[in-house]
Design a protein around this motif. Structure first.
Motif, PDB file in Angstrom:
ATOM      1  N   ALA A 108      37.378  46.559  36.745  1.00 37.89           N
ATOM      2  CA  ALA A 108      36.823  45.715  37.688  1.00 37.89           C
ATOM      3  C   ALA A 108      35.375  45.334  37.048  1.00 37.89           C
ATOM      4  N   LEU A 109      34.802  44.173  37.534  1.00 38.94           N
ATOM      5  CA  LEU A 109      33.572  43.640  37.006  1.00 38.94           C
ATOM      6  C   LEU A 109      33.155  42.695  37.910  1.00 38.94           C
ATOM      7  N   VAL A 110      31.613  42.357  37.525  1.00 40.81           N
ATOM      8  CA  VAL A 110      31.237  41.305  38.614  1.00 40.81           C
ATOM      9  C   VAL A 110      31.482  40.135  38.128  1.00 40.81           C
ATOM     10  N   SER A 111      32.177  38.980  38.643  1.00 39.50           N
ATOM     11  CA  SER A 111      32.679  37.954  38.212  1.00 39.50           C
ATOM     12  C   SER A 111      31.540  36.925  37.999  1.00 39.50           C
ATOM     13  N   SER A 112      31.695  35.605  37.595  1.00 40.60           N
ATOM     14  CA  SER A 112      30.507  34.754  37.378  1.00 40.60           C
ATOM     15  C   SER A 112      30.411  34.278  38.649  1.00 40.60           C
ATOM     16  N   ASP A 113      30.949  34.352  39.607  1.00 41.10           N
ATOM     17  CA  ASP A 113      30.790  34.196  41.111  1.00 41.10           C
ATOM     18  C   ASP A 113      29.630  34.990  41.708  1.00 41.10           C
ATOM     19  N   GLY A 114      29.532  36.180  40.866  1.00 42.56           N
ATOM     20  CA  GLY A 114      28.688  37.236  41.804  1.00 42.56           C
ATOM     21  C   GLY A 114      29.378  38.027  42.357  1.00 42.56           C
ATOM     22  N   ARG A 115      30.735  38.040  42.502  1.00 38.99           N
ATOM     23  CA  ARG A 115      31.617  39.208  43.304  1.00 38.99           C
ATOM     24  C   ARG A 115      32.496  39.865  42.404  1.00 38.99           C
ATOM     25  N   ILE A 116      32.755  41.004  43.250  1.00 46.86           N
ATOM     26  CA  ILE A 116      33.722  42.019  42.307  1.00 46.86           C
ATOM     27  C   ILE A 116      35.120  41.376  42.034  1.00 46.86           C
ATOM     28  N   GLU A 117      35.418  41.341  40.580  1.00 43.96           N
ATOM     29  CA  GLU A 117      36.669  40.679  40.146  1.00 43.96           C
ATOM     30  C   GLU A 117      37.690  41.855  39.405  1.00 43.96           C
ATOM     31  N   ILE A 118      38.986  41.753  39.719  1.00 46.23           N
ATOM     32  CA  ILE A 118      39.577  42.785  39.142  1.00 46.23           C
ATOM     33  C   ILE A 118      40.442  42.179  37.918  1.00 46.23           C
ATOM     34  N   ALA A 119      40.687  42.649  36.742  1.00 49.35           N
ATOM     35  CA  ALA A 119      41.081  41.962  35.636  1.00 49.35           C
ATOM     36  C   ALA A 119      41.910  42.729  34.720  1.00 49.35           C
ATOM     37  N   VAL A 120      42.708  42.201  33.979  1.00 49.81           N
ATOM     38  CA  VAL A 120      43.294  43.195  32.945  1.00 49.81           C
ATOM     39  C   VAL A 120      42.943  42.108  31.501  1.00 49.81           C
ATOM     40  N   ARG A 121      42.314  43.043  30.562  1.00 43.23           N
ATOM     41  CA  ARG A 121      41.910  42.477  29.317  1.00 43.23           C
ATOM     42  C   ARG A 121      43.242  41.893  28.597  1.00 43.23           C
ATOM     43  N   HIS A 122      43.279  40.503  28.457  1.00 45.11           N
ATOM     44  CA  HIS A 122      44.399  40.187  27.716  1.00 45.11           C
ATOM     45  C   HIS A 122      45.663  40.280  28.529  1.00 45.11           C
ATOM     46  N   GLY A 123      45.361  40.338  29.862  1.00 43.51           N
ATOM     47  CA  GLY A 123      46.552  40.543  30.515  1.00 43.51           C
ATOM     48  C   GLY A 123      46.420  39.777  32.027  1.00 43.51           C
ATOM     49  N   SER A 124      47.356  40.123  32.932  1.00 40.22           N
ATOM     50  CA  SER A 124      47.249  39.601  34.340  1.00 40.22           C
ATOM     51  C   SER A 124      47.182  40.772  35.458  1.00 40.22           C
ATOM     52  N   ALA A 125      46.043  40.867  36.033  1.00 37.43           N
ATOM     53  CA  ALA A 125      45.930  41.946  37.218  1.00 37.43           C
ATOM     54  C   ALA A 125      46.680  41.752  38.267  1.00 37.43           C
ATOM     55  N   ALA A 126      46.926  40.444  38.513  1.00 35.82           N
ATOM     56  CA  ALA A 126      47.942  39.946  39.556  1.00 35.82           C
ATOM     57  C   ALA A 126      49.265  40.562  39.407  1.00 35.82           C
ATOM     58  N   ALA A 127      50.070  40.349  38.240  1.00 33.47           N
ATOM     59  CA  ALA A 127      51.350  40.984  37.689  1.00 33.47           C
ATOM     60  C   ALA A 127      51.370  42.345  37.762  1.00 33.47           C
ATOM     61  N   ARG A 128      50.156  42.985  37.198  1.00 37.13           N
ATOM     62  CA  ARG A 128      50.193  44.246  36.712  1.00 37.13           C
ATOM     63  C   ARG A 128      50.120  45.250  38.217  1.00 37.13           C
ATOM     64  N   LEU A 129      49.410  44.589  39.305  1.00 37.39           N
ATOM     65  CA  LEU A 129      49.222  45.343  40.621  1.00 37.39           C
ATOM     66  C   LEU A 129      50.262  44.726  41.438  1.00 37.39           C
ATOM     67  N   GLY A 130      50.805  43.767  41.477  1.00 38.95           N
ATOM     68  CA  GLY A 130      51.433  43.165  42.369  1.00 38.95           C
ATOM     69  C   GLY A 130      50.524  42.794  43.463  1.00 38.95           C
ATOM     70  N   ALA A 131      49.474  42.009  43.141  1.00 34.44           N
ATOM     71  CA  ALA A 131      48.271  41.869  44.322  1.00 34.44           C
ATOM     72  C   ALA A 131      48.402  40.509  44.230  1.00 34.44           C
ATOM     73  N   ARG A 132      47.936  39.829  45.820  1.00 31.47           N
ATOM     74  CA  ARG A 132      47.965  38.520  45.882  1.00 31.47           C
ATOM     75  C   ARG A 132      46.654  38.114  46.915  1.00 31.47           C
ATOM     76  N   ARG A 133      46.489  37.137  47.335  1.00 32.35           N
ATOM     77  CA  ARG A 133      45.451  36.977  48.421  1.00 32.35           C
ATOM     78  C   ARG A 133      45.859  37.481  49.565  1.00 32.35           C
ATOM     79  N   GLY A 134      44.953  38.273  49.986  1.00 35.57           N
ATOM     80  CA  GLY A 134      44.886  39.263  51.080  1.00 35.57           C
ATOM     81  C   GLY A 134      45.180  40.616  50.866  1.00 35.57           C
TER      82      GLY A 134
END
Lengths: 260, 260, 260
Positions: A226-252
């Motif tokens: 997790a890091l502070v995104s370029s929008d100034g908010r907390i963002e969750i990411a996988v380096r060289h990968g997809s956090a959405a796929a990894r966590l099964g996460a989506r809007r909400g």
């Protein structure tokens, strides 16, 4: 005329609809520069468009006209919106696509875009299905030509606004949600970056605990961070990968920040 | 030079071919504005390009140069076409991609684009595989620079034209076909909107009876409807859905209009 | 300012990041023309970007600024590169994306782009995740405005270069590899077109023998052929089909040229 108009739509490009919109603008405001932002918004996904527009509208210089047409209600009685916000102009269906712009602007004024003049040989009146060409493009060209906002129609004081879920402060952190997922599978949350106490904070999403980092470089490839995104908010990411796929996460999806 | 060139291709963008085309134009006609319409035409699908071009070519102001390269016959003896139609210029392989433009134009003249001058350091002659860069882009730049059409080559009186199937008048309506399917799954037919007697008409496609509506708003989400498209023809759509998927319809599917 | 900036990224368009980059450029260099080349490079695929940039950088006129951001190392200590090559400017992460440009250029000079000035209201400093907006776009705008390359930062004499595999001369031909696969499934190799002795050469890939042709037109639809590509190298294609799918070939697949 030497204005600049940006375009964001869900039209795709292969059917030529984008050409129609650009042609109307180019004819009504010769010399104008047209910048594509996207024609690839998922069809009818107003929320996606809302977040996309928020990423660029104020980076452009004053006087720029931003056209944003994701319009599942075309042909209904939904209004056409034209507004000026912090010196930039925005034209869109009044369905919430400009919600974040209105939230972010220091000051704004809006009108209902009614008095749009089509070139005489295009149509005798607006079609029932293609308001981007028949209503929004002429309104954008009007503004790019330096004509007054007020001449487009009556003041509109209550534009439709989508309510973004608010993050909740909790005793030792806060609770928010994923508000957008980008092409890389990064999860943008509504948690402000300022809530982080870096040394002692962690993020929890779908049962996983995610480390806070300052940059991608501090993570190993494949690591969830997790890091502070370029929008100034907390963002969750996988380096060289997809956090959405990894966590099964989506809007909400719920995201929890815990400090200490 | 302050002209405007539009681009429609099936190149996709990721290989840099589009950059090559734009670079040649920018070098040969500095100051020209280049508008992308699409690089996402299905590879080799001339018919799709034909309908896409028809949606925008005349909405642009006079003097605009439209470049449309979907060219499965590159490297064969098919000719390169440059024409002027109702004040706009069009450059394309002579394979029918401009059929609807020629149908719609009040007046047109065409030449075979032969005398195209490449910048000296690009190539000693046209390559066998990339005429968009080596033939069509220089021709477009030539026209955008205000040079005469006739200087590109000899008159061409018989450009290739794809014959669109004609709708057939029947006693109580008419019979047509789907001529194009757009990104939203909407079915464009060749039936003129003028054939509708709204109060008492209905459309039949693949065994289903479809209601005629004036706007999408009159339909419930998910409902199959027919209406007059922004092109002035009968279109079949599903509100917030895909008529193509719902009906299993595609180019060539028969559509019947019945009145009374 | 009337410069021209081209953009190549792996951002996709739907999240609005491209709008952010364009907005920063438009604000810092008003009047500049921005040409999209692609936002559809496969995420993080530096090699693909390298070949794409090589297809267009020198076709644009001198003074053009090419921005190419495929940046899997964003947030690490990788440097930001700005260079001038044969009169064109290029701005990119220093990760090899400009390798072929540096190979092809007659002369070049490079600097590390450090002193980039963001508009005051954008950010107090570069974000950790969006250098395209915060570093590369301001550097490109700087150059498009006619400011000197040297003012961006200290000279950089050893930009990162990806080593393209070299083709090997053999007694009766040569051995190379596929270096890129384009959208059409055409296989670009590293074999120079000049190595062909057309009358008596053949190509072997994955056990199949491929005929050399001068143009696509000499092949039957569906036939596998080899020809000299628009880049001057040997390319393997299927007319109206995909050679990559047909041969199960990809980057790195060995290709053998035999003469006599």
């Amino acid at each position: 005329v030497a204005g600049r108009v940006t375009l964001l739509t869900d039209f795709g490009t292969r059917d030529g609809y984008v050409g129609a919109v650009k042609g109307v603008i180019a004819r009504a405001a010769p010399g104008v520069t047209i910048d594509d932002v996207s024609h690839d918004i998922p069809p009818g996904d107003v929320w996606s468009a809302t977040y996309a527009v928020a990423r660029y509208w104020r980076l452009y210089p004053e006087g720029t006209v931003h056209l944003a047409v994701v319009d599942p209600g075309v042909g209904t009685s939904r209004r056409a919106l034209a507004c000026e916000a912090d010196g930039r102009f925005l034209v869109a269906p009044d369905n919430g696509v400009l919600s974040r712009v209105l939230d972010e602007a220091t000051r704004w004024t809006a009108v209902e875009a009614r008095h749009v003049e089509l070139p005489a040989d295009v149509r005798t009146g607006p079609s029932a299905t293609f308001h981007a060409r028949d209503v929004f493009a002429p309104a954008a060209a009007h503004l790019a030509s330096g004509l007054e906002l007020e001449r487009l129609g009556p003041a509109l004081s209550d534009p439709t606004r989508l309510a973004e879920p608010r993050p909740v402060r909790e005793e030792r952190g806060g609770r928010g949600v994923v508000v957008a997922v980008d092409r890389f599978g990064d999860l943008l949350t509504n948690l402000p970056g300022g809530w982080i106490a870096l040394a002692s904070s962690r993020i929890e999403v779908r049962g996983e605990s995610v480390r806070l980092r300052r940059t991608y470089a501090e993570a190993a490839p494949g690591e969830l961070i997790a890091l502070v995104s370029s929008d100034g908010r907390i963002e969750i990411a996988v380096r060289h990968g997809s956090a959405a796929a990894r966590l099964g996460a989506r809007r909400g999806t719920v995201v929890r920040l815990t400090s200490g």
